[in-house]
Structures are given as structure tokens and as C-alpha cells.
Design a protein around this motif. Structure first.
Motif, mmCIF file in Angstrom:
data_model
loop_
_atom_site.group_PDB
_atom_site.id
_atom_site.type_symbol
_atom_site.label_atom_id
_atom_site.label_comp_id
_atom_site.label_asym_id
_atom_site.label_seq_id
_atom_site.Cartn_x
_atom_site.Cartn_y
_atom_site.Cartn_z
ATOM 1 N N SER A 145 0.835 -1.197 0.000
ATOM 2 C CA SER A 145 0.000 0.000 0.000
ATOM 3 C C SER A 145 0.874 1.253 0.000
ATOM 4 C CB SER A 145 -0.905 -0.027 1.237
ATOM 5 O OG SER A 145 -1.792 1.053 1.209
ATOM 6 N N ALA A 146 0.206 2.402 -0.164
ATOM 7 C CA ALA A 146 0.912 3.685 -0.076
ATOM 8 C C ALA A 146 1.400 3.877 1.366
ATOM 9 C CB ALA A 146 -0.052 4.799 -0.469
ATOM 10 N N LEU A 147 2.434 4.716 1.553
ATOM 11 C CA LEU A 147 2.957 4.955 2.906
ATOM 12 C C LEU A 147 1.992 5.864 3.664
ATOM 13 C CD1 LEU A 147 6.739 5.631 2.178
ATOM 14 C CD2 LEU A 147 5.570 3.441 2.507
ATOM 15 N N ALA A 148 1.761 5.536 4.927
ATOM 16 C CA ALA A 148 0.822 6.328 5.724
ATOM 17 C C ALA A 148 1.315 6.401 7.156
ATOM 18 C CB ALA A 148 -0.566 5.680 5.685
ATOM 19 N N GLY A 149 0.852 7.405 7.871
ATOM 20 C CA GLY A 149 1.231 7.493 9.279
ATOM 21 C C GLY A 149 0.373 8.490 10.030
ATOM 22 N N PHE A 150 0.275 8.293 11.350
ATOM 23 C CA PHE A 150 -0.512 9.196 12.191
ATOM 24 C C PHE A 150 0.268 10.479 12.453
ATOM 25 C CE2 PHE A 150 -2.154 4.984 13.268
ATOM 26 C CZ PHE A 150 -3.518 5.212 13.209
ATOM 27 N N CYS A 151 -0.455 11.610 12.505
ATOM 28 C CA CYS A 151 0.172 12.896 12.842
ATOM 29 C C CYS A 151 0.433 12.945 14.347
ATOM 30 C CB CYS A 151 -0.755 14.056 12.503
ATOM 31 S SG CYS A 151 -1.080 14.229 10.760
ATOM 32 N N ASP A 152 1.554 13.533 14.724
ATOM 33 C CA ASP A 152 1.829 13.780 16.142
ATOM 34 C C ASP A 152 1.143 15.083 16.558
ATOM 35 O OD1 ASP A 152 3.317 11.538 16.600
ATOM 36 O OD2 ASP A 152 5.268 12.516 16.327
ATOM 37 N N ILE A 153 0.992 15.255 17.877
ATOM 38 C CA ILE A 153 0.382 16.496 18.396
ATOM 39 C C ILE A 153 1.217 17.697 17.950
ATOM 40 C CG2 ILE A 153 -0.071 17.799 20.535
ATOM 41 C CD1 ILE A 153 -1.900 15.587 20.853
ATOM 42 N N GLY A 154 0.540 18.719 17.447
ATOM 43 C CA GLY A 154 1.220 19.969 17.091
ATOM 44 C C GLY A 154 1.933 19.947 15.752
#
Ligand SMILES: NC(=O)c1ccc[n+]([C@@H]2O[C@H](COP(=O)([O-])OP(=O)(O)OC[C@H]3O[C@@H](n4cnc5c(N)ncnc54)[C@H](O)[C@@H]3O)[C@@H](O)[C@H]2O)c1
Ligand SMILES: [Mg+2]
Length: 307
Positions: free
Chosen positions: A217-226
Motif C-alpha cells: 500500500s501507499a505509505l501512511a502514518g498518524f500525525c503527532d500532536i502539534g
């Protein structure tokens, strides 16, 4: 030089002459979200989508199409009464959205009642959400996902994390309050960035060890706070593939460059062939409802236009 094909599906903002109906719909939705009395009235004339332990109810039509049956409040009350339950339970429905005709849409989980009995009365089947994505038409998939996410949030946020006391929801289910601490809880979102990297000719896809065999799949990731989305994207690419495409085996099991031919072949696969252990035997990509699929499809289209 690696280039992200598309950071996000960016909306093109413009003022539309027909925005009046949108404005009135959003104002109506906000009113029933915030005002308990207005929400109770909206429930009387609204549509309810049923879930059983978070699995949505689907109905197969005579022509073999799957639909999300929209029940009326009185239908749900009748079902509850027929099964010996308190019909007032229907008031636990959670507001999801409203239609273009300003009819409110709710989700209601009947997980405490025997599944087969509800299915028989509703002439439908409760289906796992991911399977439902394959069966429903495009416009119903986001609705059913939103309904499930809100139900799940309520089912897991019944207590205040500060006092341990029970939290109480408002009528629409847009928030929960701990009256002991005064803390208001809102449904949690986890912003994610997703990107398809291309070197001009090939695209980079990765797989996590939890993915079904053969699926990249395409690369994905969760955003960190701020973090801004762009910062999150930059960090995720650094973390997951590094400058020399060294792979982080903790988050990604593998990442590879794929040619247009390989990608085109993978996009045609609806259900990958499987070995005798039931494991897919070829390279394939997430199904058409997935954002990754749309990014890959768009990249393939662009490659065609270039050639
Ligand atoms: N729609 C698509 O096509 C598509 C494609 C790829 C990934 N995704 C989804 O995007 C999401 C993010 O991708 P990923 O798994 O590679 O993320 P990621 O690269 O950030 O790695 C996952 C790690 O983030 C942490 N994490 C888990 N939940 C979190 C949360 N709510 N907030 C912050 N950190 C959290 C955990 O430590 C987890 O191991 C996943 O839900 C995945 O299923 C969607
Ligand atoms: Mg990731």
C-alpha cells in the motif's frame, strides 16, 4: 529525487451560487447536534441504521445489490417490542449526519439483542464493516463508517479518565460529560497522512507485517500532536523508508519500487489467487474504497498521460 504525488486531496474553494441549501443543511445539523429537544424531534422523523456489535445491517435486494436499510424510529421501536425489549432504547441512537432533505441520520447498536432475531425481522444481515465496504455503493460507505466510529467511541468512553465516574452523553451523542469533574469529552479523531512516492517512472509501496500476504500500500502514518500534515508526511517518510530507502522493519515489513506494468496488473485484481493455506500468491493493492487505491490509480493514469 522522490516526489510525493499528492499530499492530500485538496479541495478547491470557491463560492457557489447553490451553497444556500448546504448552509441551511449544516445549520440544521448543528442545531440537532447541540440542542437535545431538537434532536429528539429529529429522531422521530429521521432514519436509523442498525448495527450489531458494530457490524452494520445490510439488505440484499432482488437484483442482488446490497443496501444500507434506513429504518424509521417506529420500525425500530416495533422490533424492540417484538423482541421483548424496552422501545425507549431507540433514544440511545447516535446522530451521524443529515440528508439533502434535512432528514437526520442515526446509528443504533442492538448488540445486546440476539443477532439472528433482529436479522429475521429486518430481512437483512449484519456484516463486518470491511466486508460491507466491498458490498455497498460508494456514497453509503463513508456513512456506515462514520456511524460505526461514533458508536465505538461511545462504547469505549463511558467513564471519565480523571475521576473514574460514569460520563453522560447529550441527546445527539456529539459529546459526553463527567458531571463530577465538569470535563466534556468529544469523539476522538486521529489525523493520518498518506502519500504515494514516485521517482518519475516507478512508485514506492510498502507493506506492514499485519497486511494480508502480497498486499502493498501507499505509505501512511498518524500525525503527532502539534505537527502540520506536511511535517507529519516528511517525518513518516524519513521514519519508514529513509534517504536510501532503508526500511524500518518495526512499522514496515517491506517497501519496494513497482513499475507501471506491475501496478496496472495489481489494480485489475479484485480477489487475489490463493494457495492451499488461503494466502494470496501475487502482488496486490488495497481495494477500490481505500485512499491508497485511488492514489495508485491516479498515478497510473498520470503515467499513461506522460507516455
Ligand atoms: N486508506 C488507505 O488506503 C490506507 C493505506 C495505508 C494505511 N492506512 C491507515 O492509515 C493509518 C495509519 O497508517 P500506519 O498504521 O502506517 O501508521 P504509522 O506509520 O503512524 O504507524 C502505526 C503506529 O502508530 C501508533 N498509533 C496507532 N494508533 C495511533 C493513533 N490513533 N494516533 C497516533 N499514533 C498511533 C502505533 O504505535 C502504531 O504502531 C492506519 O489506520 C492504516 O490502516 C490507510
Ligand atoms: Mg505507516
Amino acid at each position: 529525487m522522490l516526489q510525493p504525488l499528492r499530499i492530500l486531496f485538496r479541495p478547491k474553494w470557491m463560492v457557489s451560487r447553490s451553497s444556500g441549501s448546504y448552509v441551511s443543511r449544516m445549520r440544521h445539523l448543528n442545531k440537532i447536534k447541540e440542542e437535545d429537544e431538537a434532536c429528539r424531534a429529529a429522531l422521530q422523523s429521521g432514519n436509523i441504521f442498525l448495527y450489531h456489535k458494530l457490524a452494520p445491517l445490510l439488505r440484499r435486494t432482488d437484483s442482488g445489490i446490497y443496501q444500507l436499510p434506513a429504518l424509521q424510529t417506529k420500525d425500530v421501536e416495533e422490533i424492540l417490542e417484538k423482541l421483548g425489549e424496552d422501545k425507549e432504547m431507540v433514544k440511545e441512537s447516535i446522530l451521524i449526519n443529515c440528508t439533502e432533505q434535512n432528514e437526520a441520520q442515526f446509528s443504533f447498536d442492538v448488540g445486546a439483542i440476539e443477532q439472528a432475531a433482529v436479522e429475521e425481522l429486518c430481512r437483512g444481515t449484519f456484516v463486518d464493516l470491511r466486508k460491507a465496504f466491498f458490498l455497498l455503493r460508494g456514497s453509503e460507505a463513508p456513512l456506515v463508517a462514520r456511524g460505526q466510529a461514533l458508536l465505538r467511541w461511545h462504547q469505549t468512553n463511558g467513564f471519565c479518565s480523571s475521576t473514574g465516574q460514569p460520563t453522560q452523553r447529550n441527546q445527539s451523542g456529539s459529546q459526553r460529560v463527567c458531571h463530577s469533574s465538569g470535563i466534556t469529552y468529544y469523539p476522538k479523531m486521529s489525523p493520518v497522512v498518506i502519500v504515494l512516492l514516485s521517482d518519475g517512472k516507478r512508485c514506492l509501496l510498502g507493506r506492514q507485517s499485519t497486511f494480508p500476504r502480497g498486499m502493498y500500500s501507499a505509505l501512511a502514518g498518524f500525525c503527532d500532536i502539534g505537527e502540520t500534515m506536511e511535517e507529519a508526511l516528511r517525518r513518516e517518510i524519513a521514519e519508514e523508508v529513509g534517504l536510501e530507502v532503508s526500511v524500518d522493519k518495526v512499522e514496515l515489513e517491506d517497501a519496494r519500487w513497482f513499475s507501471l506494468e506491475e501496478v496496472q496488473e495489481a489494480l485489475t485484481i479484485k480477489a487475489p489467487p490463493r494457495n492451499n493455506k488461503g494466502e494470496p500468491t501475487v502482488f496486490w493493492v488495497p481495494p477500490s474504497y481505500a485512499i491508497a487505491n485511488r492514489l495508485i490509480q491516479e498515478w497510473a493514469n498520470q503515467q499513461h498521460l506522460k507516455s
